[in-house]
Design a protein around this motif. Structure first.
Motif, mmCIF file in Angstrom:
data_model
loop_
_atom_site.group_PDB
_atom_site.id
_atom_site.type_symbol
_atom_site.label_atom_id
_atom_site.label_comp_id
_atom_site.label_asym_id
_atom_site.label_seq_id
_atom_site.Cartn_x
_atom_site.Cartn_y
_atom_site.Cartn_z
ATOM 1 N N HIS A 146 -4.321 2.336 -4.554
ATOM 2 C CA HIS A 146 -3.577 1.178 -4.069
ATOM 3 C C HIS A 146 -2.743 0.547 -5.187
ATOM 4 O O HIS A 146 -1.568 0.214 -4.985
ATOM 5 N N SER A 147 -3.336 0.395 -6.348
ATOM 6 C CA SER A 147 -2.585 -0.161 -7.488
ATOM 7 C C SER A 147 -1.430 0.741 -7.890
ATOM 8 O O SER A 147 -0.321 0.268 -8.149
ATOM 9 N N ALA A 148 -1.676 2.037 -7.905
ATOM 10 C CA ALA A 148 -0.648 2.993 -8.349
ATOM 11 C C ALA A 148 0.568 3.005 -7.437
ATOM 12 O O ALA A 148 1.685 3.249 -7.905
ATOM 13 N N VAL A 149 0.369 2.745 -6.137
ATOM 14 C CA VAL A 149 1.516 2.782 -5.212
ATOM 15 C C VAL A 149 2.117 1.402 -4.977
ATOM 16 O O VAL A 149 3.015 1.254 -4.149
ATOM 17 N N GLY A 150 1.624 0.390 -5.703
ATOM 18 C CA GLY A 150 2.286 -0.906 -5.680
ATOM 19 C C GLY A 150 1.584 -2.034 -4.937
ATOM 20 O O GLY A 150 2.093 -3.162 -4.925
ATOM 21 N N PHE A 151 0.434 -1.774 -4.325
ATOM 22 C CA PHE A 151 -0.288 -2.863 -3.678
ATOM 23 C C PHE A 151 -0.801 -3.839 -4.735
ATOM 24 O O PHE A 151 -1.153 -3.430 -5.841
ATOM 25 N N LYS A 152 -0.854 -5.105 -4.385
ATOM 26 C CA LYS A 152 -1.420 -6.138 -5.254
ATOM 27 C C LYS A 152 -2.717 -6.631 -4.627
ATOM 28 O O LYS A 152 -2.745 -6.989 -3.452
ATOM 29 N N GLU A 153 -3.781 -6.639 -5.411
ATOM 30 C CA GLU A 153 -5.061 -7.123 -4.907
ATOM 31 C C GLU A 153 -4.960 -8.618 -4.635
ATOM 32 O O GLU A 153 -4.455 -9.376 -5.460
ATOM 33 N N VAL A 154 -5.466 -9.049 -3.459
ATOM 34 C CA VAL A 154 -5.378 -10.465 -3.087
ATOM 35 C C VAL A 154 -6.742 -11.140 -2.974
ATOM 36 O O VAL A 154 -6.825 -12.365 -3.009
ATOM 37 N N SER A 155 -7.822 -10.356 -2.818
ATOM 38 C CA SER A 155 -9.150 -10.971 -2.753
ATOM 39 C C SER A 155 -10.227 -9.891 -2.786
ATOM 40 O O SER A 155 -9.943 -8.710 -2.627
ATOM 41 N N ARG A 156 -11.463 -10.341 -2.966
ATOM 42 C CA ARG A 156 -12.644 -9.478 -2.884
ATOM 43 C C ARG A 156 -13.676 -10.211 -2.055
ATOM 44 O O ARG A 156 -13.793 -11.421 -2.146
ATOM 45 N N THR A 157 -14.435 -9.464 -1.272
ATOM 46 C CA THR A 157 -15.455 -10.102 -0.449
ATOM 47 C C THR A 157 -16.759 -9.317 -0.496
ATOM 48 O O THR A 157 -16.779 -8.122 -0.772
#
Length: 140
Positions: free
Chosen positions: A122-133
């Protein structure tokens, strides 16, 4: 080449999807046929389906999304012999364009906290982490 899944490519799709969702191929094919998977696409190379992407449109709350509806990456899989060749990135670019064509401005996704491979993807293709649960259940 990226093409929508149809009755002729259903078994190719179910083979790829079953490894991601840990669901029997026959069940996935039945679910597809009743419309449970309306936005499924295969990546073809040299006449062989080597990857798939599953998309949805979510109108309910999506963690971190600033707009609604949101295009959602439900699943993606590239056969191991074809990984690290840019296919997954091409599928994500396709998903972003698909979302724009639907009038949608964001593409969201998720993965398990312990799935470090998926997080790296996900990081490599450009997603930005928004939360963890962490989720809990209490029997009553």
């Amino acid at each position: 080449m990226i093409k929508p899944v149809d009755s002729h490519s259903l078994s190719d799709w179910s083979a790829l999807a079953s490894t991601v969702w840990q669901t029997e191929r026959l069940q996935l094919e039945k679910d597809f046929q009743i419309g449970s998977f309306p936005y499924e696409f295969l990546f073809w190379q040299n006449g062989r389906a080597v990857a798939f992407i599953s998309l949805s449109i979510r109108k309910d709350y999506v963690e971190g999304a600033k707009t609604s509806p949101v295009a959602y990456l439900e699943g993606i899989n590239v056969l191991s012999d074809y990984q690290r060749s840019g296919i997954a990135k091409e599928l994500i670019d396709f998903a972003r364009q698909w979302a724009r064509n639907q009038g949608i401005r964001q593409l969201a996704s998720n993965c398990e906290l312990d799935n470090l491979t998926s997080q790296a993807f996900h990081s490599a293709v450009g997603f930005k982490e928004v939360s963890r649960t962490v989720n809990y259940v209490l029997d009553c």
